[in-house]
Structures are given as C-alpha cells and as structure tokens.
Design a protein around this motif. Structure first.
Motif, PDB file in Angstrom:
ATOM      1  N   ALA A 130       0.829  -1.210   0.000  1.00 51.29           N
ATOM      2  CA  ALA A 130       0.000   0.000   0.000  1.00 51.29           C
ATOM      3  C   ALA A 130       0.862   1.259   0.000  1.00 51.29           C
ATOM      4  CB  ALA A 130      -0.932  -0.008   1.206  1.00 51.29           C
ATOM      5  N   ARG A 131       1.933   1.237   0.754  1.00 48.82           N
ATOM      6  CA  ARG A 131       2.829   2.400   0.778  1.00 48.82           C
ATOM      7  C   ARG A 131       3.487   2.598  -0.585  1.00 48.82           C
ATOM      8  NH1 ARG A 131       6.743   5.140   3.707  1.00 48.82           N
ATOM      9  NH2 ARG A 131       5.291   5.346   5.452  1.00 48.82           N
ATOM     10  N   TYR A 180       2.364   1.690  -3.476  1.00 46.73           N
ATOM     11  CA  TYR A 180       1.348   2.144  -4.431  1.00 46.73           C
ATOM     12  C   TYR A 180       1.027   3.624  -4.254  1.00 46.73           C
ATOM     13  CZ  TYR A 180      -2.884   2.189  -7.268  1.00 46.73           C
ATOM     14  OH  TYR A 180      -3.836   2.476  -8.222  1.00 46.73           O
ATOM     15  N   SER A 181       1.232   4.141  -3.050  1.00 48.98           N
ATOM     16  CA  SER A 181       0.990   5.575  -2.836  1.00 48.98           C
ATOM     17  C   SER A 181       2.022   6.439  -3.545  1.00 48.98           C
ATOM     18  CB  SER A 181       1.008   5.893  -1.334  1.00 48.98           C
ATOM     19  OG  SER A 181       2.336   5.867  -0.810  1.00 48.98           O
ATOM     20  N   ASP A 231       2.635   3.468  -9.523  1.00 46.68           N
ATOM     21  CA  ASP A 231       1.782   2.341  -9.905  1.00 46.68           C
ATOM     22  C   ASP A 231       2.562   1.274 -10.651  1.00 46.68           C
ATOM     23  OD1 ASP A 231       2.251   3.563 -12.300  1.00 46.68           O
ATOM     24  OD2 ASP A 231       0.145   3.887 -12.833  1.00 46.68           O
ATOM     25  N   ALA A 262      -6.933  -0.383   1.125  1.00 47.38           N
ATOM     26  CA  ALA A 262      -7.449   0.502   0.074  1.00 47.38           C
ATOM     27  C   ALA A 262      -8.198   1.687   0.668  1.00 47.38           C
ATOM     28  CB  ALA A 262      -8.359  -0.282  -0.868  1.00 47.38           C
ATOM     29  N   ARG A 266      -5.991   4.795   1.123  1.00 47.83           N
ATOM     30  CA  ARG A 266      -5.174   5.202  -0.023  1.00 47.83           C
ATOM     31  C   ARG A 266      -4.823   6.692   0.003  1.00 47.83           C
ATOM     32  NH1 ARG A 266      -7.286   2.084  -4.924  1.00 47.83           N
ATOM     33  NH2 ARG A 266      -6.269   0.441  -3.705  1.00 47.83           N
ATOM     34  N   ASP A 267      -5.737   7.511   0.479  1.00 49.40           N
ATOM     35  CA  ASP A 267      -5.506   8.960   0.460  1.00 49.40           C
ATOM     36  C   ASP A 267      -4.533   9.429   1.538  1.00 49.40           C
ATOM     37  OD1 ASP A 267      -7.242   9.188  -1.661  1.00 49.40           O
ATOM     38  OD2 ASP A 267      -8.981   9.707  -0.418  1.00 49.40           O
ATOM     39  N   MET A 304      -1.894   7.246   2.829  1.00 50.67           N
ATOM     40  CA  MET A 304      -0.627   6.515   2.832  1.00 50.67           C
ATOM     41  C   MET A 304       0.506   7.423   2.369  1.00 50.67           C
ATOM     42  SD  MET A 304      -1.296   3.582   4.061  1.00 50.67           S
ATOM     43  CE  MET A 304       0.273   2.785   3.766  1.00 50.67           C
ATOM     44  N   GLU A 341      -1.122   8.719   7.879  1.00 51.74           N
ATOM     45  CA  GLU A 341      -0.858   7.278   7.761  1.00 51.74           C
ATOM     46  C   GLU A 341      -0.760   6.590   9.121  1.00 51.74           C
ATOM     47  OE1 GLU A 341       2.843   4.405   6.526  1.00 51.74           O
ATOM     48  OE2 GLU A 341       2.374   6.014   5.122  1.00 51.74           O
TER      49      GLU A 341
END
Length: 349
Positions: free
Chosen positions: A90-91, A93-94, A97, A213, A216-217, A219, A224
């Motif tokens: 998740a980190r 992906y922040s 991509d 998920a 997401r905003d 991370m 966080e």
C-alpha cells in the motif's frame, strides 16, 4: 520484514532486542544490517522499506542510519506476514503504480552473495513483464523438519511452476521430500511486480486488501500513522503463504543455490558454525569440553563454560536467563518461553 521476536533463539533473542538486531557471528553487523548490506548493489537505499513492530522503530533507525524515518513502517500489533506485506504494498502504491518488489525476511544468512544477486536479477527480469508470483526455493541439503517445502513441476529449467506448498513436515515426510528431488526449501523470499501482487490480494485476501485501500488517500502522508493504528490490529493474523501463495494459480519458483540458511533455530546456527574436533561450537565465550561432543555454547564475552559428559546440548546464557536443553528438543523452546512468561510474570521474556 523485521518485526518478529525470534522466540526459538531465547534467551539470546529477547522481546526488547530480538534476533534480527543481534550480531551472531562477531562481525560487528546484525542480521538486519547484513540483510540491508546484501541488497545495496540491487536496490537503492532510498527504495528500501523495513516493516517492524513499533517498539523496534528506534532500533532500526539506529542500526540503519541512512534510512529516512518514513522508510520504517511500524506495525502496532503482530499480525503475521500477509498484513505486513500488504502494508508495504500500500505504501509503494501511494508513490507509484509500477514497481518490482523483493520481499525478504531480515534474519537469513546468505553465504554466496554474488550468486544471490544473480538469482535476484533472473527473478526481477522474469516478474517485470509477467503476471507471476515468484518465490525463491532452495535445493535441500538434508531432510529438514524446520523449513517449509515447495513441490515444483517437472522440468529442466531453474524457473518452474509450483505444484504444492507444505508446511514444516515430520522427519519421515521430510526424508521423502528430500529423496524425491521434486521439493525445494521455501526460503520465504518473494519477487513480484506491484500490479500482480495487488490483484492477488484483491482476489485471495479481499478483506485485507479493502482495509488498506480505504487508506489510499493518507498513505505516505501525515494521516498514515493514525490510519495504521486503527486498522492494523483488526487485520487477520495470516501468513502470506497460507493466505495467498497456496491459493494462487500463477505461482512459480526459482530454484536457487547461494548458501542460504533461515537462522530460525539454535540447530541451524550450529550447522553453520565452525566446530572443534569433537563437533562442539563455541560462540562469543570461552569453553572447556571434557568427554563432550556436538554441543553449541554461547555465553557473554569474558565468561567460561566448562562442560563434562554432555552430548548434543544447547547451552546459552543472556542477561538473566541460562538455557540448557537438548538440540533435538529445541522446538520446545517456544513452550519454555511461554511457561516462563506465565510463571514469572514476563520478567524473563
């Protein structure tokens, strides 16, 4: 991954400083430092993430001072490897991509580092453009009951599809695996690209994927820590092997050989250490052996251990605990730790 407590190495490994932060071999480098060192020529230090329990954050930053504080991902509770890896994914992906990811425990020993880097390069090239979950498998050198096993499909290449995963077998089954030639040790190291692992989490661990998920905003941002504090203790306590790898149908294994050992037990440390003429191992301290063989002894530096008439024992002292037990009973050490916690109110953990 650096959040474990290493209870099978008690009393050397303790709650306040578990085995990944210890220098086992007197080299001046802990297992965590050795792990980071071997990746320096493969992964830029700014791309390294270390996931650990929140109580070890300062210890990580002390041992790896080049890290920025936000490269240490802090777990507020122990929830096994799947949530640990989901947090790191998740980190990542922040920030992007598209990424190739290597997942590794922090407490392994690798003797042939150039061969290790070559295996990583082969694996990275394979996963970059393939929707494959790749694991590194080690050719067994003995029937080992302390490791998981991977059964691979028939073939004559180093990269093969995985047929089955098996958790730590009994000795009879381990002998069958070893003699068949179809099985590899499961190293617990994985390679995959970001999109592949995110799809795998969504398919096989959807509840876990949805939890991360939802953040997401935040991370990689100020919110966080509060988000992780709230959701992490509610994550399922599940390993990445059981929760995902054993269920997926796009799993491959790279058969590798680079002098690997999972330093999970005193027995594994004994196997790797230099022995005297009677197969005794001494670490850190001084020893005098009489009619004794096959022992491993570690006491604080400057202490002397005298053993007479002992065979295949572990003798380990650290701080306020002395452990003496048979090597073939080392799987009971976790029980010793649990019993001591209950009986002595946690003062010897």
């Amino acid at each position: 991954m650096a959040g474990g407590i290493g209870s099978r190495f008690w009393p050397f490994s303790r709650n306040d400083k578990p085995k990944q932060f210890l220098d086992f071999f007197g080299t001046g480098r802990s297992l965590l430092q050795m792990t980071v060192d071997r990746f320096r020529s493969v992964v830029p230090i700014e791309n390294v993430l270390i996931v650990t329990n929140v109580i070890y954050k300062d210890l990580v930053l002390e041992q790896i001072p080049e890290l920025r504080e936000n490269q240490v991902l802090c777990e507020p509770a122990r929830r096994n490897t799947a949530p640990c890896i989901a947090y790191a994914v998740a980190r990542i992906y922040s920030e992007t991509d598209k990424a190739n990811i290597i997942v590794t425990p922090s407490d392994h020993l690798i003797l042939q580092e150039e061969a290790f880097r070559q295996s990583l390069q082969t694996g990275l090239e394979f996963i970059e453009n393939n929707n494959v979950l790749l694991t590194l498998g080690m050719k067994p050198t003995r029937p080992e009951t302390g490791y998981g096993y991977i059964q691979m499909e028939d073939g004559d290449t180093a990269l093969r599809k995985v047929k089955t995963f098996t958790e730590k077998p009994n000795l009879e089954l381990a002998k069958t695996f070893y003699e068949s030639g179809e099985f590899l040790w499961n190293s617990g190291m994985f390679l995959w690209n970001l999109q592949t692992i995110m799809r795998a989490f969504a398919e096989h661990l959807p509840e876990l994927a949805e939890k991360f998920a939802a953040g997401r905003d935040v991370m990689g941002k100020e919110g966080e820590e509060a988000f992780i504090q709230a959701i992490f203790p509610t994550c399922p306590n599940v390993s990445i092997d059981y929760g995902l790898m054993e269920k997926a149908d796009n799993v491959s294994v790279l058969c590798a050989d680079f002098g690997w050992s999972d330093l999970g037990t005193w027995g594994s440390l004994y196997d790797l250490s230099r022995k005297d003429e009677n197969e005794n191992v001494t670490l850190k301290c001084d020893t005098a052996f009489y009619q004794s063989k096959g022992n491993i002894v570690t006491l604080p530096k400057g202490k002397l251990a005298v053993l007479q008439g002992m065979e295949d024992y572990i003798v380990a002292e650290n701080d306020n605990v002395l452990l003496i037990c048979k090597k073939d009973a080392e799987q009971q050490i976790r029980q010793f730790v649990n019993d001591a916690q209950v009986r002595f109110d946690g003062q010897y953990n």
